[in-house]
Design a protein around this motif. Structure first.
Motif, mmCIF file in Angstrom:
data_model
loop_
_atom_site.group_PDB
_atom_site.id
_atom_site.type_symbol
_atom_site.label_atom_id
_atom_site.label_comp_id
_atom_site.label_asym_id
_atom_site.label_seq_id
_atom_site.Cartn_x
_atom_site.Cartn_y
_atom_site.Cartn_z
ATOM 1 N N HIS A 496 0.829 -1.216 0.000
ATOM 2 C CA HIS A 496 0.000 0.000 0.000
ATOM 3 C C HIS A 496 0.861 1.262 0.000
ATOM 4 N N LEU A 497 1.869 1.301 0.873
ATOM 5 C CA LEU A 497 2.709 2.495 0.961
ATOM 6 C C LEU A 497 3.601 2.656 -0.272
ATOM 7 N N SER A 498 4.005 1.546 -0.881
ATOM 8 C CA SER A 498 4.853 1.655 -2.071
ATOM 9 C C SER A 498 4.110 2.259 -3.254
ATOM 10 N N GLN A 499 2.774 2.091 -3.280
ATOM 11 C CA GLN A 499 1.999 2.701 -4.358
ATOM 12 C C GLN A 499 2.082 4.233 -4.317
ATOM 13 N N TRP A 500 2.311 4.797 -3.124
ATOM 14 C CA TRP A 500 2.346 6.257 -2.960
ATOM 15 C C TRP A 500 3.712 6.736 -2.491
ATOM 16 N N SER A 501 4.716 5.891 -2.674
ATOM 17 C CA SER A 501 6.055 6.268 -2.219
ATOM 18 C C SER A 501 6.637 7.418 -3.028
ATOM 19 N N TYR A 502 6.117 7.695 -4.217
ATOM 20 C CA TYR A 502 6.582 8.820 -5.035
ATOM 21 C C TYR A 502 5.639 10.008 -4.956
ATOM 22 N N SER A 503 4.629 9.935 -4.075
ATOM 23 C CA SER A 503 3.652 11.017 -3.967
ATOM 24 C C SER A 503 4.237 12.159 -3.149
ATOM 25 N N VAL A 504 3.831 13.381 -3.471
ATOM 26 C CA VAL A 504 4.283 14.554 -2.743
ATOM 27 C C VAL A 504 3.749 14.559 -1.317
ATOM 28 N N ALA A 544 10.180 8.771 3.256
ATOM 29 C CA ALA A 544 9.558 10.052 3.605
ATOM 30 C C ALA A 544 10.587 11.174 3.604
ATOM 31 N N GLU A 545 11.780 10.901 4.103
ATOM 32 C CA GLU A 545 12.838 11.911 4.102
ATOM 33 C C GLU A 545 13.233 12.290 2.680
ATOM 34 N N PHE A 546 13.313 11.316 1.799
ATOM 35 C CA PHE A 546 13.684 11.612 0.409
ATOM 36 C C PHE A 546 12.630 12.473 -0.278
ATOM 37 N N THR A 547 11.341 12.109 -0.121
ATOM 38 C CA THR A 547 10.284 12.890 -0.768
ATOM 39 C C THR A 547 10.203 14.295 -0.185
ATOM 40 N N ASN A 548 10.492 14.461 1.115
ATOM 41 C CA ASN A 548 10.485 15.795 1.717
ATOM 42 C C ASN A 548 11.588 16.664 1.137
ATOM 43 N N GLU A 549 12.741 16.066 0.917
ATOM 44 C CA GLU A 549 13.832 16.830 0.323
ATOM 45 C C GLU A 549 13.470 17.307 -1.080
ATOM 46 N N ARG A 550 12.851 16.442 -1.844
ATOM 47 C CA ARG A 550 12.446 16.834 -3.185
ATOM 48 C C ARG A 550 11.304 17.842 -3.139
ATOM 49 N N ARG A 551 10.434 17.720 -2.138
ATOM 50 C CA ARG A 551 9.287 18.622 -2.041
ATOM 51 C C ARG A 551 9.721 20.038 -1.667
ATOM 52 N N ASN A 552 10.804 20.172 -0.930
ATOM 53 C CA ASN A 552 11.276 21.509 -0.523
ATOM 54 C C ASN A 552 11.800 22.321 -1.700
ATOM 55 N N VAL A 554 10.413 22.353 -4.818
ATOM 56 C CA VAL A 554 9.399 22.634 -5.837
ATOM 57 C C VAL A 554 8.796 23.997 -5.592
ATOM 58 N N SER A 555 8.192 24.563 -6.636
ATOM 59 C CA SER A 555 7.621 25.908 -6.550
ATOM 60 C C SER A 555 6.111 25.938 -6.662
ATOM 61 N N PHE A 556 5.453 24.774 -6.936
ATOM 62 C CA PHE A 556 4.005 24.787 -7.120
ATOM 63 C C PHE A 556 3.304 24.630 -5.768
ATOM 64 N N LEU A 557 2.010 24.953 -5.763
ATOM 65 C CA LEU A 557 1.188 24.889 -4.562
ATOM 66 C C LEU A 557 0.489 23.525 -4.474
ATOM 67 N N PRO A 558 -0.046 23.166 -3.290
ATOM 68 C CA PRO A 558 -0.705 21.857 -3.138
ATOM 69 C C PRO A 558 -1.909 21.658 -4.054
ATOM 70 N N ASN A 559 -2.608 22.749 -4.380
ATOM 71 C CA ASN A 559 -3.778 22.621 -5.265
ATOM 72 C C ASN A 559 -3.441 22.789 -6.729
ATOM 73 N N SER A 564 0.436 16.257 -9.384
ATOM 74 C CA SER A 564 0.292 14.860 -9.801
ATOM 75 C C SER A 564 1.519 14.349 -10.541
ATOM 76 N N SER A 565 2.310 15.266 -11.102
ATOM 77 C CA SER A 565 3.502 14.845 -11.845
ATOM 78 C C SER A 565 4.764 14.931 -11.003
ATOM 79 N N PHE A 566 4.616 15.022 -9.709
ATOM 80 C CA PHE A 566 5.759 15.112 -8.808
ATOM 81 C C PHE A 566 6.643 13.871 -8.946
#
Length: 604
Positions: A496-504, A544-552, A554-559, A564-566
């Motif tokens: 289940h978690l691997s399906q969303w492991s690349y999600s923002v 989670a640490e890896f996705t947080n680093e990539r999320r920091n 980015v310049s787009f907003l949550p909405n 979806s292309s993160f």
């Protein structure tokens, strides 16, 4: 001698002449009829009293004339000429030996010989004679009905044949009759749609050949019902598949063929289920809406009848039947949606009744193999066509039903059933790309007291969670059951978690599962469980640490739709490197150490 005795002797004399004629397999001639009339005239002269008695009580015996002679006795006599050549017989029909009653062992009609069959086949193939085709169809009818306990049929011209002649007729008709009929009717050599036959039915040519086509299909259907050997049935169905287009003209035969094919598909062995399914699929493709509804309903009903009980050996057969149903949906997804909606709605009504009444009988209707296997079937259908517009709307109601079934009776004895439901939810989420809250169902299982107590029932036997829905109370206390449940929960949670492991939003999705996993790791005293849980926690936290680093960065907003292309560019770059076998940069290696992300990337 009394009147009754004289009458019996006269009848015996008359029957004896008929039996003698039957033994010689020749019809009564005009001379024999004349001789019988002269015998009756002599009786009138010698014993007028007995003759008057017959005239008064048994007129049928006296009313005998040349009209009773079989007019078709000498038909096709010229077809018996020609050279005889021994042909190799197909092995599928070598073992078929029709059961002949004692009455049929004494033929009273014309016997079919090899010379006659060869002559008909030659006339049909070389000269295209319609007379020979009709004679062959009469012989085919005799072969298909050979051994039936229906007595002599006076409407048939032939009655006896050897096993060699039987094989020759069956193999020639089944192998070449489709091409012969298409040639006579000037149709394409193969394939065709129902519109071709519908247009042909308005012509005069069809009026001359429709009885031949109907005779071929009807008699072939009759012998299908009489056969017991699966190889022979498979061979016959494979040959009849090419002529399925002609069933457009005969709706009653079409329904009977569907019924027979459904029976072989659901109960056959060996290659027969596959052959039967291919026959039904070809019929649906060529006939379209004329048989789609009946096939969809019939296959679903056959599937339900076969999945009421499950064991290790039957599980594979049930999966095959489900795959066939899903494959047949591909013929027309819009029609399939209508049937799928009705059947899923039936499952929802059964679940609603269980939730409202809360009785054992209502629970039993849900917690049985028939209901669960139906959920498995529709899960497979949604996963197969999740990207299609027609069946994608079914994903939401199906997920709601599966979640309701998993929560209906939240006890440890139904752990196997809950795990099956969770697997189905993971499959649906992966196919449609939509988040389904599965982690809470899994974590609730870990917190049940049966998995936190020391096993008091010993090691116990290995538990196959695929073939059971409910376990006994002694099994709950065994070490084997506890290990099977805990390891299955960890596996499904990782999926289940691997399906969303690349999600923002992976950090938020994994926060509560990590907290509860730590709590279970502290409470359990089983070191094996602690080791597996801690390893999963480390993997989730690293991802989670890896996705947080990539999320920091980015310049787009949550909405923003770009969310979806993160990480899509990053994933594509890694897949490209792997495809060309190029070295992977260090920036990827640090993340690839985590199995959650690694499993997702390999699938991608």
């Amino acid at each position: 001698m009394g009147v009754k005795a004289k009458k019996r002797d006269l009848k015996l004399n008359h029957e004896g002449e008929e039996e003698e004629t039957g033994k010689n397999a020749l019809p009564k001639t005009g001379g024999q009829a004349k001789e019988h009339i002269e015998q009756l005239q002599r009786l009138q002269t010698k014993d007028p009293e007995f003759f008057e008695f017959l005239k008064e009580h048994d007129k049928e015996l006296l009313e005998f004339n040349d009209e009773d002679i079989d007019e078709d006795a000498d038909d096709d006599a010229e077809d018996a000429d020609g050279d005889v050549e021994d042909a190799d017989l197909h092995e599928n029909y070598q073992s078929y030996k029709p059961v002949v009653s004692e009455k049929e062992e004494t033929p009273s009609k014309k016997a079919i010989t090899t010379e006659m069959v060869d002559s008909w086949c030659h006339s049909i193939e070389e000269n295209g004679k319609l007379v020979a085709l009709r004679s062959l169809m009469k012989a085919f009818r005799t072969a298909c009905h050979y051994g039936d306990d229906n007595g002599d049929d006076i409407s048939t011209k032939f009655s006896t044949m050897s096993s060699t002649v039987f094989n020759k007729i069956m193999l020639f008709v089944l192998s070449k009759m489709d091409g012969i009929l298409r040639k006579f009717l000037k149709l394409p050599s193969t394939g065709g749609k129902k519109e071709i036959i519908q247009e042909l039915m308005t012509t005069k040519k069809w009026k001359s050949f429709n009885h031949v086509v109907k005779s071929y299909l009807g008699n072939a259907l009759h012998i299908l019902n009489q056969m017991t050997d699966t190889e022979m049935i498979s061979f016959t169905l494979r040959r009849l598949k090419y002529s399925s287009i002609f069933l457009v003209a005969f709706p009653s035969l079409q329904r009977k063929y569907i019924k027979v094919a459904l029976h072989f598909w659901g109960t056959g062995s060996g290659a027969l289920p596959v052959t039967s399914f291919l026959f039904l699929r070809d019929l649906c493709i060529r006939l379209g809406s004329d048989c789609l509804d009946e096939c969809y309903k019939g296959m679903y009903k056959a599937y339900v009848l076969n999945c009421q009980f499950v064991n290790a050996t039957k599980l594979q057969h049930i999966q095959f039947l489900g795959n066939c149903v899903i494959e047949l949906f591909r013929v027309d997804l819009s029609v399939a949606y209508q049937h799928a909606f009705l059947f899923i709605r039936q499952l929802a009504m059964i679940l609603r009744e269980a939730l409202n009444t809360r009785t054992k009988e209502a629970f039993r209707k849900v917690y049985e193999w028939k209901y669960i296997n139906c959920l498995e079937l529709w899960t497979g259908a949604v996963c197969a066509y999740g990207s299609e517009v027609d069946l994608k709307p079914l994903a939401y109601p199906l997920a709601q039903i599966i979640s309701g079934v998993a929560r209906l009776v939240p006890t440890a004895r139904y752990f196997p059933l809950r795990l099956r439901c969770i697997k189905m939810l993971n499959r649906v989420a992966a196919s449609i790309g939509t988040f389904i809250p599965v982690s809470m169902l899994l974590l609730d299982m870990l917190e049940m007291k049966e998995l936190n107590r020391p096993p008091t029932g010993g090691i116990g036997k290995a538990v196959d969670l695929r073939t059971i829905l409910k376990v006994s109370k002694p099994t709950l206390k065994t070490r084997a059951f506890q290990e099977a449940c805990v390891f299955s929960v960890i596996e499904e949670l990782a999926v289940h978690l691997s399906q969303w492991s690349y999600s923002v939003s992976f950090f938020e999705l994994s926060f509560i599962p990590v907290v509860r996993l730590r709590s279970f790791s502290k409470s359990t005293k089983v070191q094996r469980f602690q080791k597996e849980i801690k390893q999963l926690i480390r993997q989730v936290e690293a991802n989670a640490e890896f996705t947080n680093e990539r999320r920091n960065s980015v310049s787009f907003l949550p909405n923003d739709p770009v969310v979806s292309s993160f990480l899509e560019v990053w994933i594509f770059s890694f897949a490209l490197l792997r495809f060309f076998m190029l070295p992977v940069p260090l920036i990827f290696i640090s993340a690839l150490d985590q199995p959650l992300l690694m499993s997702m990337l390999l699938v991608t």
